[in-house]
Motif scaffolding. Structure first.
Motif: not given
Length: 150
Positions: A77-87
């Motif tokens: 199993g795997y996961y890859a996450t990308a996130g951005l704090n827009v404010d």
């Protein structure tokens, strides 16, 4: 676009067991044999960006007859996450996750998750996710939840 200075966290773990009639979710309803588990994960976070991922793998050696006939399985199993704090209090995320039970007759399950987090206060977070199979992204579903820290 560089991510900038931030914090990197990494981890790894492993385990070995000799099991008798163990239930392994999504893989084996009754497993008897030896099990080797390994896991690695990493997360890099800056004031504005988040990048994270993990890989989980196992080697299952069955003792005795199994149904369906399988001497060994290697689920992953795997996961890859990308996130951005827009404010200051708003975050958007995209995650690709998957699981392959390595069971005869089954196929890997890969999912796409798009998320939005709103930090209403220091103790209350609102989370909205859209989750769909990578096979048919238009046929997904929304979930929402409130998270309270205390």
């Amino acid at each position: 676009m560089p991510l900038g200075p931030g914090t990197l966290d990494v981890g790894a773990s492993g385990g070995y067991s000799i099991d008798d009639q163990a239930t392994i979710p999504n893989t084996a309803s009754s497993f008897t044999g030896t099990r080797l588990l390994v896991q690695a994960d990493a997360q890099y976070e800056t004031e504005r960006w988040l990048v994270a991922g993990a890989l989980h793998a196992a080697d299952l050696e069955h003792d005795g007859p199994t149904v369906p006939e399988t001497e060994a399985q290697s689920p992953v199993g795997y996961y890859a996450t990308a996130g951005l704090n827009v404010d200051d209090r708003h975050q958007v995320l995209a995650r690709l996750e998957g699981y392959d039970p390595d069971t005869p007759g089954s196929s890997p399950d890969d999912q796409l998750v798009l998320g939005y987090n709103y930090d209403a206060s220091s103790v209350l977070r609102v989370v909205v996710n859209y989750k769909a199979s990578t096979e048919d992204v238009a046929d997904g579903f929304f979930t929402g939840r409130l998270q309270v820290a205390f």
